[in-house]
Design a protein around this motif. Structure first.
Motif, PDB file in Angstrom:
ATOM      1  N   THR A  33       0.819  -1.213   0.000  1.00 58.07           N
ATOM      2  CA  THR A  33       0.000   0.000   0.000  1.00 58.07           C
ATOM      3  C   THR A  33       0.853   1.263   0.000  1.00 58.07           C
ATOM      4  OG1 THR A  33      -1.733  -1.162   1.234  1.00 58.07           O
ATOM      5  CG2 THR A  33      -1.831   1.235   1.208  1.00 58.07           C
ATOM      6  N   THR A  34       1.888   1.272   0.824  1.00 54.64           N
ATOM      7  CA  THR A  34       2.769   2.438   0.902  1.00 54.64           C
ATOM      8  C   THR A  34       4.237   2.021   0.890  1.00 54.64           C
ATOM      9  OG1 THR A  34       2.807   2.448   3.322  1.00 54.64           O
ATOM     10  CG2 THR A  34       1.096   3.764   2.251  1.00 54.64           C
ATOM     11  N   ILE A  35       5.083   2.962   0.504  1.00 56.63           N
ATOM     12  CA  ILE A  35       6.534   2.818   0.618  1.00 56.63           C
ATOM     13  C   ILE A  35       6.961   3.710   1.772  1.00 56.63           C
ATOM     14  CG2 ILE A  35       8.772   3.123  -0.504  1.00 56.63           C
ATOM     15  CD1 ILE A  35       7.273   2.945  -3.206  1.00 56.63           C
ATOM     16  N   LYS A  36       7.519   3.111   2.809  1.00 56.36           N
ATOM     17  CA  LYS A  36       7.994   3.873   3.961  1.00 56.36           C
ATOM     18  C   LYS A  36       9.481   4.170   3.771  1.00 56.36           C
ATOM     19  CE  LYS A  36       4.679   1.634   7.045  1.00 56.36           C
ATOM     20  NZ  LYS A  36       4.078   0.797   5.978  1.00 56.36           N
ATOM     21  N   LEU A  37       9.885   5.373   4.092  1.00 54.73           N
ATOM     22  CA  LEU A  37      11.272   5.785   3.928  1.00 54.73           C
ATOM     23  C   LEU A  37      11.762   6.479   5.189  1.00 54.73           C
ATOM     24  CD1 LEU A  37       9.598   6.799   1.029  1.00 54.73           C
ATOM     25  CD2 LEU A  37      11.957   6.573   0.268  1.00 54.73           C
ATOM     26  N   GLY A  38      13.057   6.323   5.474  1.00 54.33           N
ATOM     27  CA  GLY A  38      13.651   6.988   6.616  1.00 54.33           C
ATOM     28  C   GLY A  38      15.063   7.439   6.311  1.00 54.33           C
ATOM     29  N   LEU A  39      15.443   8.573   6.864  1.00 58.82           N
ATOM     30  CA  LEU A  39      16.821   9.077   6.794  1.00 58.82           C
ATOM     31  C   LEU A  39      17.445   8.888   8.170  1.00 58.82           C
ATOM     32  CD1 LEU A  39      19.151  10.703   5.438  1.00 58.82           C
ATOM     33  CD2 LEU A  39      17.992  12.787   6.256  1.00 58.82           C
TER      34      LEU A  39
END
Length: 314
Positions: A11-17
Protein backbone atom coordinates in the motif's frame (compact mmCIF):
# COMPACT_ATOMS: atom_id res chain seq x y z
CA UNK A 1 27.48 10.37 7.02
CA UNK A 2 23.86 9.31 6.51
CA UNK A 3 21.86 6.45 5.01
CA UNK A 4 18.33 5.72 3.85
CA UNK A 5 16.02 2.87 4.78
CA UNK A 6 13.23 1.99 2.35
CA UNK A 7 10.44 -0.48 3.17
CA UNK A 8 8.31 -1.28 0.12
CA UNK A 9 4.82 -2.44 1.05
CA UNK A 10 1.74 -3.26 -0.95
CA UNK A 11 0.00 0.00 0.00
CA UNK A 12 2.77 2.44 0.90
CA UNK A 13 6.53 2.82 0.62
CA UNK A 14 7.99 3.87 3.96
CA UNK A 15 11.27 5.78 3.93
CA UNK A 16 13.65 6.99 6.62
CA UNK A 17 16.82 9.08 6.79
CA UNK A 18 19.25 7.89 9.48
CA UNK A 19 22.59 8.82 10.95
CA UNK A 20 25.30 6.26 11.67
CA UNK A 21 24.13 5.78 15.27
CA UNK A 22 20.69 4.56 14.22
CA UNK A 23 18.82 7.76 15.01
CA UNK A 24 16.02 8.45 12.56
CA UNK A 25 16.27 12.04 11.40
CA UNK A 26 13.24 12.01 9.13
CA UNK A 27 10.63 9.50 8.04
CA UNK A 28 7.81 9.71 5.54
CA UNK A 29 5.85 7.55 3.11
CA UNK A 30 4.54 7.63 -0.43
CA UNK A 31 1.86 5.52 -2.17
CA UNK A 32 2.87 2.23 -3.79
CA UNK A 33 1.80 2.54 -7.43
CA UNK A 34 1.24 -1.09 -8.46
CA UNK A 35 -0.39 -0.45 -11.83
CA UNK A 36 1.40 -1.52 -15.02
CA UNK A 37 3.20 -4.37 -13.30
CA UNK A 38 4.58 -2.12 -10.57
CA UNK A 39 6.96 -0.39 -12.97
CA UNK A 40 6.70 2.94 -11.11
CA UNK A 41 7.54 1.62 -7.64
CA UNK A 42 11.33 1.83 -7.74
CA UNK A 43 11.53 5.10 -9.70
CA UNK A 44 9.10 6.63 -7.19
CA UNK A 45 11.23 5.43 -4.26
CA UNK A 46 14.38 6.73 -5.92
CA UNK A 47 12.83 10.15 -6.53
CA UNK A 48 11.72 10.30 -2.91
CA UNK A 49 15.29 9.65 -1.74
CA UNK A 50 16.82 12.19 -4.12
CA UNK A 51 14.20 14.78 -3.17
CA UNK A 52 15.03 14.35 0.52
CA UNK A 53 18.74 14.67 -0.23
CA UNK A 54 18.03 17.92 -2.06
CA UNK A 55 15.85 19.17 0.79
CA UNK A 56 18.63 18.38 3.31
CA UNK A 57 21.44 19.62 1.04
CA UNK A 58 23.10 16.20 1.09
CA UNK A 59 25.57 15.20 -1.61
CA UNK A 60 26.09 11.60 -2.73
CA UNK A 61 29.35 11.63 -0.78
CA UNK A 62 27.32 12.26 2.40
CA UNK A 63 25.23 9.10 1.96
CA UNK A 64 26.58 5.64 2.82
CA UNK A 65 23.85 3.94 0.84
CA UNK A 66 20.25 2.80 0.66
CA UNK A 67 18.78 -0.34 2.19
CA UNK A 68 15.58 -1.71 0.69
CA UNK A 69 13.10 -4.24 2.09
CA UNK A 70 10.82 -6.04 -0.38
CA UNK A 71 7.79 -8.33 0.26
CA UNK A 72 9.13 -11.42 -1.51
CA UNK A 73 12.18 -13.68 -1.76
CA UNK A 74 15.30 -11.66 -2.60
CA UNK A 75 18.48 -13.24 -3.92
CA UNK A 76 21.94 -12.23 -2.77
CA UNK A 77 22.40 -10.10 -5.90
CA UNK A 78 19.34 -8.00 -5.04
CA UNK A 79 17.01 -9.50 -7.63
CA UNK A 80 13.46 -10.67 -7.02
CA UNK A 81 11.93 -13.54 -8.99
CA UNK A 82 8.41 -12.54 -8.03
CA UNK A 83 6.63 -10.20 -5.61
CA UNK A 84 2.91 -10.83 -6.05
CA UNK A 85 1.82 -7.98 -3.77
CA UNK A 86 3.72 -5.50 -5.95
CA UNK A 87 2.76 -6.91 -9.34
CA UNK A 88 6.37 -7.88 -10.10
CA UNK A 89 7.64 -10.90 -11.89
CA UNK A 90 11.43 -10.62 -12.19
CA UNK A 91 12.83 -7.33 -10.88
CA UNK A 92 16.45 -6.24 -10.44
CA UNK A 93 15.77 -4.08 -7.39
CA UNK A 94 19.39 -3.42 -6.50
CA UNK A 95 20.48 -2.59 -10.05
CA UNK A 96 17.47 -0.39 -10.74
CA UNK A 97 17.76 1.62 -7.52
CA UNK A 98 21.49 2.08 -8.03
CA UNK A 99 20.90 3.33 -11.57
CA UNK A 100 18.10 5.67 -10.49
CA UNK A 101 19.96 7.19 -7.52
CA UNK A 102 23.66 6.74 -8.21
CA UNK A 103 24.04 5.39 -4.66
CA UNK A 104 25.05 1.96 -3.28
CA UNK A 105 22.01 -0.22 -2.62
CA UNK A 106 21.45 -3.39 -0.57
CA UNK A 107 18.19 -5.36 -0.78
CA UNK A 108 16.57 -8.11 1.29
CA UNK A 109 13.18 -9.59 2.18
CA UNK A 110 11.05 -7.25 4.28
CA UNK A 111 10.64 -9.64 7.23
CA UNK A 112 14.38 -10.33 7.35
CA UNK A 113 15.02 -6.60 7.26
CA UNK A 114 12.53 -6.07 10.10
CA UNK A 115 14.39 -8.70 12.14
CA UNK A 116 17.63 -6.82 11.57
CA UNK A 117 15.95 -3.63 12.74
CA UNK A 118 14.72 -5.27 15.95
CA UNK A 119 18.22 -6.67 16.54
CA UNK A 120 19.73 -3.23 16.01
CA UNK A 121 17.60 -0.98 18.18
CA UNK A 122 14.39 -2.89 19.01
CA UNK A 123 13.20 -5.87 21.02
CA UNK A 124 16.41 -7.83 20.38
CA UNK A 125 18.83 -4.90 20.76
CA UNK A 126 22.39 -6.07 21.24
CA UNK A 127 21.72 -9.66 20.17
CA UNK A 128 23.45 -11.30 17.21
CA UNK A 129 21.29 -14.42 16.91
CA UNK A 130 17.59 -13.68 16.55
CA UNK A 131 14.37 -15.23 15.31
CA UNK A 132 11.60 -12.79 14.41
CA UNK A 133 8.09 -14.10 13.83
CA UNK A 134 5.62 -11.54 12.49
CA UNK A 135 2.01 -12.52 13.01
CA UNK A 136 -0.32 -10.58 10.75
CA UNK A 137 -2.63 -11.62 7.93
CA UNK A 138 0.06 -14.24 7.31
CA UNK A 139 3.15 -15.33 9.23
CA UNK A 140 6.46 -13.82 8.20
CA UNK A 141 9.86 -14.49 9.62
CA UNK A 142 13.37 -13.18 9.78
CA UNK A 143 16.47 -15.05 10.87
CA UNK A 144 19.62 -13.29 12.06
CA UNK A 145 22.73 -15.39 12.70
CA UNK A 146 25.91 -13.77 13.98
CA UNK A 147 24.44 -10.41 13.08
CA UNK A 148 23.75 -11.36 9.47
CA UNK A 149 20.49 -12.01 7.64
CA UNK A 150 20.02 -15.59 6.45
CA UNK A 151 18.99 -15.13 2.82
CA UNK A 152 19.40 -18.62 1.38
CA UNK A 153 20.14 -19.79 -2.14
CA UNK A 154 16.77 -18.68 -3.51
CA UNK A 155 16.06 -15.73 -1.24
CA UNK A 156 13.57 -17.74 0.81
CA UNK A 157 15.50 -17.86 4.10
CA UNK A 158 13.16 -17.05 6.98
CA UNK A 159 9.89 -18.03 5.27
CA UNK A 160 8.78 -19.68 8.49
CA UNK A 161 5.08 -19.21 7.78
CA UNK A 162 5.27 -21.96 5.20
CA UNK A 163 6.79 -24.64 7.40
CA UNK A 164 4.65 -27.77 7.17
CA UNK A 165 3.19 -28.30 10.62
CA UNK A 166 -0.08 -30.24 10.32
CA UNK A 167 -0.81 -33.37 8.30
CA UNK A 168 -4.24 -33.77 6.66
CA UNK A 169 -5.13 -30.09 7.04
CA UNK A 170 -8.42 -29.47 5.18
CA UNK A 171 -7.59 -26.10 3.61
CA UNK A 172 -4.94 -25.00 1.16
CA UNK A 173 -2.54 -22.26 2.18
CA UNK A 174 -1.97 -19.26 -0.09
CA UNK A 175 1.30 -20.93 -1.11
CA UNK A 176 -0.62 -23.97 -2.40
CA UNK A 177 0.49 -26.41 0.28
CA UNK A 178 -1.58 -27.72 3.19
CA UNK A 179 -0.95 -27.46 6.92
CA UNK A 180 1.43 -24.47 6.97
CA UNK A 181 2.20 -22.62 10.20
CA UNK A 182 0.57 -19.53 8.68
CA UNK A 183 -2.77 -21.32 8.60
CA UNK A 184 -2.94 -21.63 12.39
CA UNK A 185 -0.71 -18.87 13.79
CA UNK A 186 -1.64 -15.79 11.75
CA UNK A 187 -4.57 -13.49 12.52
CA UNK A 188 -6.65 -15.41 9.99
CA UNK A 189 -5.32 -18.70 11.37
CA UNK A 190 -6.37 -17.85 14.92
CA UNK A 191 -9.79 -16.86 13.59
CA UNK A 192 -10.00 -20.28 11.91
CA UNK A 193 -9.08 -22.04 15.18
CA UNK A 194 -11.72 -20.01 17.01
CA UNK A 195 -14.46 -20.74 14.48
CA UNK A 196 -13.58 -24.43 14.62
CA UNK A 197 -13.68 -24.48 18.44
CA UNK A 198 -16.99 -22.64 18.57
CA UNK A 199 -18.52 -25.09 16.09
CA UNK A 200 -17.25 -28.17 17.92
CA UNK A 201 -18.14 -27.10 21.45
CA UNK A 202 -21.35 -26.10 23.20
CA UNK A 203 -19.37 -24.35 25.94
CA UNK A 204 -20.50 -20.87 26.88
CA UNK A 205 -18.12 -18.16 25.70
CA UNK A 206 -18.13 -14.40 25.25
CA UNK A 207 -16.84 -15.11 21.74
CA UNK A 208 -20.31 -16.28 20.72
CA UNK A 209 -21.57 -12.71 21.09
CA UNK A 210 -18.65 -11.03 19.26
CA UNK A 211 -17.20 -10.85 15.80
CA UNK A 212 -14.55 -13.56 15.85
CA UNK A 213 -10.99 -12.35 15.31
CA UNK A 214 -7.53 -12.88 16.78
CA UNK A 215 -7.99 -9.72 18.85
CA UNK A 216 -11.36 -10.94 20.12
CA UNK A 217 -9.78 -14.25 21.19
CA UNK A 218 -7.01 -12.63 23.24
CA UNK A 219 -9.37 -10.01 24.67
CA UNK A 220 -11.52 -12.94 25.86
CA UNK A 221 -8.43 -14.68 27.28
CA UNK A 222 -7.80 -11.57 29.38
CA UNK A 223 -11.37 -11.95 30.65
CA UNK A 224 -10.52 -15.53 31.66
CA UNK A 225 -12.94 -17.03 29.12
CA UNK A 226 -12.36 -20.81 29.20
CA UNK A 227 -12.98 -21.50 25.50
CA UNK A 228 -10.79 -18.58 24.43
CA UNK A 229 -8.01 -19.97 26.63
CA UNK A 230 -8.36 -23.35 24.90
CA UNK A 231 -8.00 -21.63 21.50
CA UNK A 232 -4.96 -19.69 22.68
CA UNK A 233 -3.42 -22.90 24.03
CA UNK A 234 -3.83 -24.56 20.64
CA UNK A 235 -2.32 -21.56 18.87
CA UNK A 236 0.56 -21.50 21.36
CA UNK A 237 1.25 -25.19 20.82
CA UNK A 238 1.53 -24.74 17.06
CA UNK A 239 3.72 -21.65 17.18
CA UNK A 240 5.79 -22.84 20.14
CA UNK A 241 6.53 -26.14 18.40
CA UNK A 242 7.46 -24.39 15.14
CA UNK A 243 9.81 -21.98 16.91
CA UNK A 244 11.41 -24.88 18.76
CA UNK A 245 12.20 -26.55 15.42
CA UNK A 246 13.68 -23.34 14.02
CA UNK A 247 15.69 -22.84 17.21
CA UNK A 248 17.24 -26.29 16.81
CA UNK A 249 18.77 -24.98 13.56
CA UNK A 250 19.68 -21.40 14.49
CA UNK A 251 20.07 -21.48 18.32
CA UNK A 252 18.85 -17.90 18.96
CA UNK A 253 19.54 -15.66 21.92
CA UNK A 254 16.09 -14.15 21.64
CA UNK A 255 12.84 -14.84 19.80
CA UNK A 256 10.90 -11.69 18.94
CA UNK A 257 7.17 -11.75 18.20
CA UNK A 258 5.81 -8.90 16.10
CA UNK A 259 2.98 -8.09 13.73
CA UNK A 260 -0.57 -7.04 14.48
CA UNK A 261 -1.37 -10.11 16.60
CA UNK A 262 1.50 -9.25 18.97
CA UNK A 263 -0.53 -6.24 20.17
CA UNK A 264 -2.21 -8.75 22.50
CA UNK A 265 0.93 -8.25 24.59
CA UNK A 266 2.67 -10.52 27.06
CA UNK A 267 -0.39 -12.75 27.45
CA UNK A 268 0.33 -14.04 23.94
CA UNK A 269 3.98 -14.71 24.80
CA UNK A 270 2.91 -16.82 27.77
CA UNK A 271 1.15 -19.38 25.56
CA UNK A 272 3.97 -19.52 23.02
CA UNK A 273 6.92 -19.64 25.40
CA UNK A 274 5.35 -22.35 27.54
CA UNK A 275 5.03 -24.64 24.53
CA UNK A 276 8.45 -23.68 23.17
CA UNK A 277 9.97 -24.91 26.43
CA UNK A 278 8.21 -28.26 26.01
CA UNK A 279 9.46 -28.92 22.47
CA UNK A 280 12.83 -27.14 22.32
CA UNK A 281 16.20 -28.87 22.45
CA UNK A 282 17.70 -28.49 25.94
CA UNK A 283 20.31 -25.83 25.12
CA UNK A 284 17.85 -23.84 23.02
CA UNK A 285 15.53 -23.43 26.00
CA UNK A 286 17.84 -20.65 27.17
CA UNK A 287 16.41 -18.40 24.44
CA UNK A 288 14.34 -15.53 25.79
CA UNK A 289 11.14 -14.12 24.30
CA UNK A 290 10.35 -10.48 23.60
CA UNK A 291 7.74 -8.41 21.85
CA UNK A 292 8.81 -6.37 18.84
CA UNK A 293 9.29 -2.70 19.71
CA UNK A 294 9.66 -0.88 16.40
CA UNK A 295 6.20 -1.59 14.97
CA UNK A 296 5.77 -0.44 11.39
CA UNK A 297 9.17 1.26 11.51
CA UNK A 298 11.13 -2.00 11.88
CA UNK A 299 11.54 -2.24 8.11
CA UNK A 300 13.14 1.18 7.62
CA UNK A 301 15.43 0.69 10.63
CA UNK A 302 16.58 -2.72 9.40
CA UNK A 303 17.03 -1.48 5.85
CA UNK A 304 19.19 1.38 7.11
CA UNK A 305 21.30 -1.04 9.19
CA UNK A 306 21.75 -3.24 6.13
CA UNK A 307 23.02 -0.25 4.16
CA UNK A 308 25.42 0.69 6.95
CA UNK A 309 26.75 -2.88 7.23
CA UNK A 310 27.37 -2.94 3.48
CA UNK A 311 29.16 0.41 3.72
CA UNK A 312 31.37 -0.81 6.58
CA UNK A 313 32.38 -3.92 4.63
CA UNK A 314 33.44 -2.00 1.53
Amino acid sequence: MFCFGVDIGGTTIKLGLFDLQGDVLDKWEIPTRKEDGGKNILPDAARAVLSKMNERSLSKEDVAGIGVGVPGPVKEDGTVETAVNLGWDFMDVQGTMQKETGLPVKVSNDANVAALGEAWVGGAKGCKDVILATLGTGVGGGLITNGKIITGAHGAGGEIGHMHLIDDFPRACNCGNYGCLEQVASATGITYLAEQALAESQEASVLRDRKVSAKAVFDAVKENDALAIEIAERFGKYLGKALAMIAAVTDPEVIVIGGGVSKAGTVLLDFVEKNFQIYAFTSCRKATFALAELGNDAGIFGAAKMALDAYASR
